[in-house]
Design an enzyme around this catalytic site. Sequence first.
Site, PDB file in Angstrom:
ATOM      1  N   HIS A  52       0.796  -1.234   0.000  1.00  0.00           N
ATOM      2  CA  HIS A  52       0.000   0.000   0.000  1.00  0.00           C
ATOM      3  C   HIS A  52       0.835   1.294   0.000  1.00  0.00           C
ATOM      4  O   HIS A  52       0.781   2.095  -0.940  1.00  0.00           O
ATOM      5  CB  HIS A  52      -0.906   0.032   1.237  1.00  0.00           C
TER       6      HIS A  52
HETATM    7  C1  BDR Z   1      -3.081   0.668   5.296  1.00  0.00           C
HETATM    8  O1  BDR Z   1      -3.280   0.181   6.614  1.00  0.00           O
HETATM    9  C2  BDR Z   1      -2.068  -0.233   7.179  1.00  0.00           C
HETATM   10  O2  BDR Z   1      -2.179  -1.528   7.685  1.00  0.00           O
HETATM   11  C3  BDR Z   1      -1.020  -0.112   6.109  1.00  0.00           C
HETATM   12  O3  BDR Z   1       0.200   0.363   6.659  1.00  0.00           O
HETATM   13  C4  BDR Z   1      -1.602   0.860   5.125  1.00  0.00           C
HETATM   14  O4  BDR Z   1      -1.255   2.185   5.436  1.00  0.00           O
HETATM   15  C5  BDR Z   1      -3.726  -0.288   4.321  1.00  0.00           C
HETATM   16  O5  BDR Z   1      -5.091  -0.406   4.568  1.00  0.00           O
END
Ligand code: BDR
Length: 314
Positions: A244
Amino acid sequence: MAETARKIIIDTDPGQDDAVAILLALASPELAVLGITAVAGNVPLALTQLNARKICELAGRPDTIVHAGAERPLVRDLVTAEYVHGKSGLDGPDLPEPSMPLAEGHAVDFLVDTLMREAPGSVTLCALGPLTNIALALIREPRIAPRIGELVLMGGGFFEGGNTTPAAEFNIYVDPHAADVVLRAGIPTVMMPLDVTHQALTTAARVAAIRDLGTPVGAATAALLEFFERFDEEKYGTDGGPLHDPCVIAYLLNPRLFSGRHCNVAVETGSELTMGMTVVDWWRVTDRPPNAMVMRRIDHEGFFALLTERLARL
Ligand code: BDR
Ligand code: CA
């Protein structure tokens, strides 16, 4: 870093994917990291600020300024995600305790002071976690809003739905009220939702290419990714998990890797069923004004090529 480097502040809750985003930024001469502001999210603040410093040291950049920010969301109780990131938030590699200090002063003060000091429009905010720190800064000093050059955030999901509830993505779910404040602030905003990040998969071949760099950063990154992806591989049945947060930094380095649409995004803060849902007016069926460039597609081959090439520089 180059004289003309773009000034950024990274607001983050590391988290393995946050860690890789920080590494990507610190490896890139086009970017000048003015500071990192830690927020509670994937794990509590005591760990996110520690993890941010561990990653700066891994990158060979112990001079980076790291401030601790909000311990909990504006209104709701903190929800964490150890089930994804492990107890430390950075499970996977064995990273040493950092010796670089935590900067004195609250992250929100650092955000306000930096934005009021630097030339209007010259600082880009990169938001990789719940938006609590940024919302608090906007509430404390509303004059920062028109001074923010651009806000690029990882959060939300529309066509893909949510990853924490059926309706909500983690970062927005954890602090929907903060997201609401930020999205209403009139800041030029780019949103990297799950719709994009679910196309950026850490396949075995991509992780192997990073490990094959043969450097401590390559080995640590591969170990981070292998821990991080296990949860999503099982959940989605894919080879690799979504990477992400590095999408935010990659956008600054090469925006042509992404495409999307400028439209309105509103955040649900009332319904428990859909709390934190990002309601994207993709088809422009309301008269709500566009407030974000909502990305939908990524050149994932180009993204991983860029990431691997940059990690090789550390
Ligand atoms: C987001 O949530 C966190 O677990 C990750 O770091 C990312 O920023 C993804 O949904
Ligand atoms: Ca994050």
